[in-house]
Each structure stands twice: as C-alpha cells, then as structure tokens.
Design a protein around this motif. Structure first.
Motif, PDB file in Angstrom:
ATOM      1  N   TRP A   1     -40.518 -33.880  -2.350  1.00 58.61           N
ATOM      2  CA  TRP A   1     -41.006 -32.502  -2.886  1.00 58.61           C
ATOM      3  C   TRP A   1     -40.051 -31.764  -3.660  1.00 58.61           C
ATOM      4  O   TRP A   1     -40.267 -31.476  -4.707  1.00 58.61           O
ATOM      5  CB  TRP A   1     -41.412 -31.776  -1.582  1.00 58.61           C
ATOM      6  CG  TRP A   1     -41.666 -30.464  -1.733  1.00 58.61           C
ATOM      7  CD1 TRP A   1     -42.761 -29.764  -2.137  1.00 58.61           C
ATOM      8  CD2 TRP A   1     -40.701 -29.078  -1.574  1.00 58.61           C
ATOM      9  NE1 TRP A   1     -42.770 -28.567  -2.305  1.00 58.61           N
ATOM     10  CE2 TRP A   1     -41.454 -28.025  -2.001  1.00 58.61           C
ATOM     11  CE3 TRP A   1     -39.381 -28.999  -1.029  1.00 58.61           C
ATOM     12  CZ2 TRP A   1     -40.975 -26.778  -1.752  1.00 58.61           C
ATOM     13  CZ3 TRP A   1     -38.897 -27.640  -1.078  1.00 58.61           C
ATOM     14  CH2 TRP A   1     -39.669 -26.742  -1.407  1.00 58.61           C
ATOM     15  N   ILE A   2     -38.866 -31.837  -3.207  1.00 56.78           N
ATOM     16  CA  ILE A   2     -37.739 -31.054  -4.154  1.00 56.78           C
ATOM     17  C   ILE A   2     -37.652 -31.808  -5.425  1.00 56.78           C
ATOM     18  O   ILE A   2     -37.303 -31.257  -6.707  1.00 56.78           O
ATOM     19  CB  ILE A   2     -36.196 -31.360  -3.473  1.00 56.78           C
ATOM     20  CG1 ILE A   2     -36.479 -30.471  -2.231  1.00 56.78           C
ATOM     21  CG2 ILE A   2     -35.132 -30.918  -4.401  1.00 56.78           C
ATOM     22  CD1 ILE A   2     -35.118 -30.312  -1.478  1.00 56.78           C
TER      23      ILE A   2
ATOM     24  N   ASP B   1     -39.888 -32.737  -7.330  1.00 54.85           N
ATOM     25  CA  ASP B   1     -40.738 -32.181  -8.356  1.00 54.85           C
ATOM     26  C   ASP B   1     -39.996 -30.993  -8.991  1.00 54.85           C
ATOM     27  O   ASP B   1     -40.669 -30.453 -10.099  1.00 54.85           O
ATOM     28  CB  ASP B   1     -42.026 -32.099  -7.466  1.00 54.85           C
ATOM     29  CG  ASP B   1     -42.541 -33.434  -7.424  1.00 54.85           C
ATOM     30  OD1 ASP B   1     -42.785 -34.125  -8.302  1.00 54.85           O
ATOM     31  OD2 ASP B   1     -43.564 -33.517  -6.384  1.00 54.85           O
ATOM     32  N   ARG B   2     -39.053 -30.342  -8.349  1.00 54.12           N
ATOM     33  CA  ARG B   2     -38.684 -28.987  -8.712  1.00 54.12           C
ATOM     34  C   ARG B   2     -37.293 -29.315  -9.687  1.00 54.12           C
ATOM     35  O   ARG B   2     -37.105 -28.411 -10.392  1.00 54.12           O
ATOM     36  CB  ARG B   2     -38.551 -28.089  -7.473  1.00 54.12           C
ATOM     37  CG  ARG B   2     -39.959 -27.542  -7.066  1.00 54.12           C
ATOM     38  CD  ARG B   2     -40.243 -27.358  -5.624  1.00 54.12           C
ATOM     39  NE  ARG B   2     -41.223 -26.793  -5.254  1.00 54.12           N
ATOM     40  CZ  ARG B   2     -42.412 -27.774  -5.150  1.00 54.12           C
ATOM     41  NH1 ARG B   2     -42.315 -28.893  -5.422  1.00 54.12           N
ATOM     42  NH2 ARG B   2     -43.774 -27.149  -4.696  1.00 54.12           N
ATOM     43  N   ILE B   3     -36.302 -30.074  -9.020  1.00 57.35           N
ATOM     44  CA  ILE B   3     -35.045 -30.134  -9.673  1.00 57.35           C
ATOM     45  C   ILE B   3     -34.692 -31.130 -10.447  1.00 57.35           C
ATOM     46  O   ILE B   3     -33.876 -31.338 -11.011  1.00 57.35           O
ATOM     47  CB  ILE B   3     -33.895 -29.734  -8.667  1.00 57.35           C
ATOM     48  CG1 ILE B   3     -33.881 -31.055  -7.608  1.00 57.35           C
ATOM     49  CG2 ILE B   3     -34.188 -28.566  -7.890  1.00 57.35           C
ATOM     50  CD1 ILE B   3     -32.782 -30.931  -6.503  1.00 57.35           C
TER      51      ILE B   3
ATOM     52  N   ARG C   1     -47.225 -32.757 -11.586  1.00 52.88           N
ATOM     53  CA  ARG C   1     -46.225 -31.975 -11.206  1.00 52.88           C
ATOM     54  C   ARG C   1     -46.203 -32.072  -9.774  1.00 52.88           C
ATOM     55  O   ARG C   1     -45.244 -31.430  -8.868  1.00 52.88           O
ATOM     56  CB  ARG C   1     -46.402 -30.371 -11.281  1.00 52.88           C
ATOM     57  CG  ARG C   1     -46.514 -29.871 -12.878  1.00 52.88           C
ATOM     58  CD  ARG C   1     -46.618 -28.201 -12.837  1.00 52.88           C
ATOM     59  NE  ARG C   1     -46.464 -28.015 -14.307  1.00 52.88           N
ATOM     60  CZ  ARG C   1     -46.676 -26.833 -14.564  1.00 52.88           C
ATOM     61  NH1 ARG C   1     -46.936 -25.737 -13.827  1.00 52.88           N
ATOM     62  NH2 ARG C   1     -46.687 -26.526 -16.064  1.00 52.88           N
ATOM     63  N   LYS C   2     -46.642 -33.030  -8.897  1.00 54.63           N
ATOM     64  CA  LYS C   2     -46.449 -33.375  -7.677  1.00 54.63           C
ATOM     65  C   LYS C   2     -46.370 -34.898  -7.529  1.00 54.63           C
ATOM     66  O   LYS C   2     -46.591 -35.614  -6.312  1.00 54.63           O
ATOM     67  CB  LYS C   2     -47.652 -33.114  -6.861  1.00 54.63           C
ATOM     68  CG  LYS C   2     -47.864 -31.505  -6.557  1.00 54.63           C
ATOM     69  CD  LYS C   2     -49.129 -31.151  -5.810  1.00 54.63           C
ATOM     70  CE  LYS C   2     -49.142 -29.741  -5.926  1.00 54.63           C
ATOM     71  NZ  LYS C   2     -50.545 -29.352  -4.793  1.00 54.63           N
TER      72      LYS C   2
END
Length: 460
Positions: free
Chosen positions: A311-312, A314-316, A158-159
């Motif tokens: 970083w973003i 990993d989220r979207i 996830r990173k």
C-alpha cells in the motif's frame, strides 16, 4: 471495437468492475497460500523430524544438515519451473500455468505425507523424499510469477502495489497455516506419536486445500495485458531467448534484490529457528509446540507489514519503500538471536516479530516492482526467472549455511553477520535500479518498458 474493449479492458491492464478485481485478489491470495503452505510444511518437517526419519544412520548433526539440504535442493529446480512457466505463460496465458502449478504442488505434498521412512524401505525413502521436494521446487518456481502478474496486470495504475501485495501475503499466511498445523499436531500427537504419524497429517491436509484453490483459480479471468497481446498476435515465440538477449543484467540485479529478503526469511520459513530452538542436543531445547506457536504468531506481523508495504509503495514509490525495508530488516537481523538465545518463548516471539516487520517491508512491493521492470511480451519470463535465481542465491541453502556456521564457530553471531551481508546486498541492488512506479504495463508501451532501469544504461 475489439473484443478487449468490449470486455472493458484498457491498454494499461485494468478491468472494468470492482467485482472482477476482488475475485482476482481473492484467487491470488488463496492460490498462493495453498502453494506456500505446501512448500513450508516440508521445511517445517525438515527442521523437526526428517533427520530422524529419513537420515537417521548419518547421526544427528549430519542428518540435520542433509535434511536442510533437501530444502535447498528444490531451489535448484525453481529455475526449471520458472523457465517452463515463463515460456508457456508468455505464449499461452497466465491462468493455465497457475492451475497446473497448483495441482503439481498439491500432489507432491500429499505424497510426502504417505512416504515410508528409512526404517521401512531403506535408502529409497530419502531418494523419494528428494524427488518429491524437486517437484515442489518446479511448481514454486512457476507459480509465483503467474500469481503476481494476474494481480498486478488487473490492477488500477495507482493501486498496483496494493493489488500486488495480495499474492505476497499468501506467503506469510502459508507460513501461519503450516506452523499452526504443526503446532496443533504437536499437541494432538505429542512425543513419539508426532514422529510416528502426527507430522503426516499436515501434508495429507494439502489435498483439501488444493481442491479449494483449483476451484477458485479456474473462475478467474485471464490477465488483460495477455489478452491484448494475444488479440494483436504480439506474443513472443521465444520469450526466454529475448529476455536474456536484451535484459540479462537486469534479471541478475533483480534476483539480488529478492535474495536479500529470501535468505533472511528462510530462518523461519526454512525451518532453521524451529530446529535451533527445539533441538534437544542444542543450547535451548525449548518445547516444540511453544516454538511453533511463536513462529505462527510472528507470521501475523509478516502478513500485516507485507500488506502495508504494498500500500505504501503506491504512495512513496517501490524503491523508497525498499530502502526503508532494508533498514528495518537489518534491525531485525541483529536483534533476532540475542532475543532467541534468552530461551524465553516471549522474547523469541518478539525477535521473530521484529524480523517479520522488516521482511514484510522488503517483500510487499516486490510483485509490482518486478512487473514494472520488464516489457509486457516477456514479463512472465522476466519476473519468474528473476525470482527463481534470487531464491537460489538467497534462501536455498540459508538454513544449511546457518547450521554449518554455528557448528564451525559455536556462535550465532556468525549467522547474524551472514544475514546482514545478504541484507546489504539487497539494498545495494535496489540502489542500482531506477524507480518505475506507475509505468504503463500494456503492449502499447513496449518501447518505454524496454528502456533499462539500471542507472548508467540507456537500454538493457
């Protein structure tokens, strides 16, 4: 229990301790910074002094074009570096390739700093300059793939975007250091002194950075994905042949994604803006040190946005991040020259900073994005060769094209349209590919990784 398990590696390519992860991140940032400092120092000098020192008999205009052509020529040899690094990286490991490419780049850069000029040895000077630039190209073509795979394959699932951004930020840091060193020498050795010896100091300083980078990279553990492949004896004997037999179209599309970023980025990293803004025969004729400081400052925005993009993503997701990044880059393309052409250093910096944000959001996620496109056994080859081809299609001759367009049309709008076209090309290539954020990277999942991410195709 296998040796891999005893060390704490998992099939998904993570390692057990935060300390090891921090070491990998630090090593990839430092090593990539050193590599790209060397690469960008050359491009900065090409825009500022090489036309006078190595191509003087050809006149100002042709000298500048040929000076920028030497920047582009190195890109033609990036695929050679990518082929060699991909072959040996998939067979013998990521770490050894990183060490070799670092040394090659440092030696070539240091020798440029010692090179006699045309006035001293005649035509041999530009020939030797081109040879050394070719060696830089070979090194750059091999280095990037190894650095990003060391970061991404060590990362928690996830990173990956965040970890993959660590070698990516080495590029803006390298630009920051290169521009900063050139700006410093412009102050310490102004006027003729800069042409005589000041430009050489940043090249010679490379030897210090190489020693630091070598020490740090030697202490990093091999990629866990490669360790697992080696223990299972599943390394591919001919990874490049396998890559092009099964994934040739994917390589080309992935290359177009990077080309869209690289062409625009080379307005500063390739030395074009520096030359355009400081050329005493040009429309602006701004002071050299002020322009270099503006470029240095904009690199901070590029660094920050690159890190945030990783970083973003990993989220979207990588794809969504890219789409937003292309739109931001398009804004930067159309605001750059109107601000630069005001002749105000503050507005020039603003234009570069806006562009840098878009560049970061089309670059920070690239390491993870590329790593998730290719199967483990041929990943180094796939990542490196896609990157090298994208660099040729994108930044290789972007400064030369921009110079020729302005000379032909008398307007920088032609350059803006060219850069906008490359941005749209990158967006189109992104839309063709599915998002593979979070796909398992280890050799247990080769079948899943081998499924083509290209819309409308089951397999490559």
């Amino acid at each position: 229990m296998s040796e891999t398990s005893q060390r704490g590696f998992t099939p998904t390519g993570t390692i057990s301790t935060p300390k090891d992860r921090r070491r990998v991140v630090f090593a990839t940032v430092v090593g990539t910074t050193v590599e790209w400092y060397d690469f960008f120092i050359y491009a900065q000098a090409a825009g500022l002094v090489f036309a006078q020192l190595f191509f003087a008999p050809l006149g100002e205009s042709m000298g500048i074009i040929l000076s920028f052509l030497t920047v582009g020529i190195s890109f033609l040899f990036r695929p050679l570096g990518a082929f060699l690094a991909g072959h040996f990286g998939d067979k013998y490991g990521r770490r050894i390739v990183l060490v070799i490419t670092l040394i090659l780049m440092g030696v070539a850069t240091t020798l440029v700093g010692l090179l006699p000029t045309y006035a001293a040895i005649g035509v041999a000077a530009p020939i030797l300059l081109i040879v050394l630039r070719i060696l830089q190209g070979v090194s750059a073509g091999g280095e990037w793939g190894g650095a990003v795979l060391m970061a991404v394959e060590h990362a928690p699932k996830r990173k990956r975007g965040l970890f993959g951004a660590s070698p990516q930020i080495g590029v803006p840091i390298g630009l920051l250091l290169a521009s900063g060193m050139m700006a410093l020498m412009s102050v310490l050795a102004p006027g003729d002194a800069f042409l005589e010896w000041g430009w050489r100091v940043p090249f010679l300083f490379s030897i210090v950075l190489i020693l630091v980078g070598y020490y740090i990279r030697r202490r990093v553990e091999e990629s866990p994905v490669f360790v697992e492949l080696a223990e299972r004896k599943e390394r591919t004997r001919t990874p490049i042949a396998q890559l092009f037999r099964k994934h040739a179209l994917l390589v080309f599309i992935a290359a177009l994604v990077f080309a869209g970023n690289n062409a625009v980025g080379y307005m500063t990293t390739g030395g074009y803006i520096q030359n355009y803004a400081t050329n005493p025969e040009g429309p602006l004729a701004l002071e050299r040190s002020s322009v270099l400081l503006a470029v240095t400052g904009s690199a901070v925005f590029w660094l920050a946005s690159t890190w945030v993009a990783g970083w973003i993503s990993d989220r979207i997701g990588r794809r969504t991040t890219y789409i937003g990044g292309w739109l931001l880059q398009l804004v930067g393309v159309f605001t750059l020259f109107p601000l630069v052409n005001t002749g105000e250093i503050g507005l020039l910096f603003t234009g570069l900073a806006i562009l840098a944000v878009g560049l970061g959001f089309t670059y920070g996620q690239q390491a993870a994005y590329y790593a998730e496109l290719f199967p483990a056994s041929i990943r180094f080859s796939g990542v490196s060769i896609s990157y090298a081809i994208g660099a040729i299609l994108g930044g290789a001759f972007a400064p030369t094209i921009a110079t020729a367009l302005v000379q032909a049309t008398g307007s920088t709008w032609s350059v803006a349209l060219y850069l906008a076209g490359m941005t749209v090309l990158g967006l189109a290539a992104t839309l063709v590919l599915r998002d593979r954020t979070g796909i398992p990277l280890g050799p247990d999942h080769e079948a899943e990784q081998a499924k083509s991410p290209i819309y409308g195709m089951a397999r490559a």
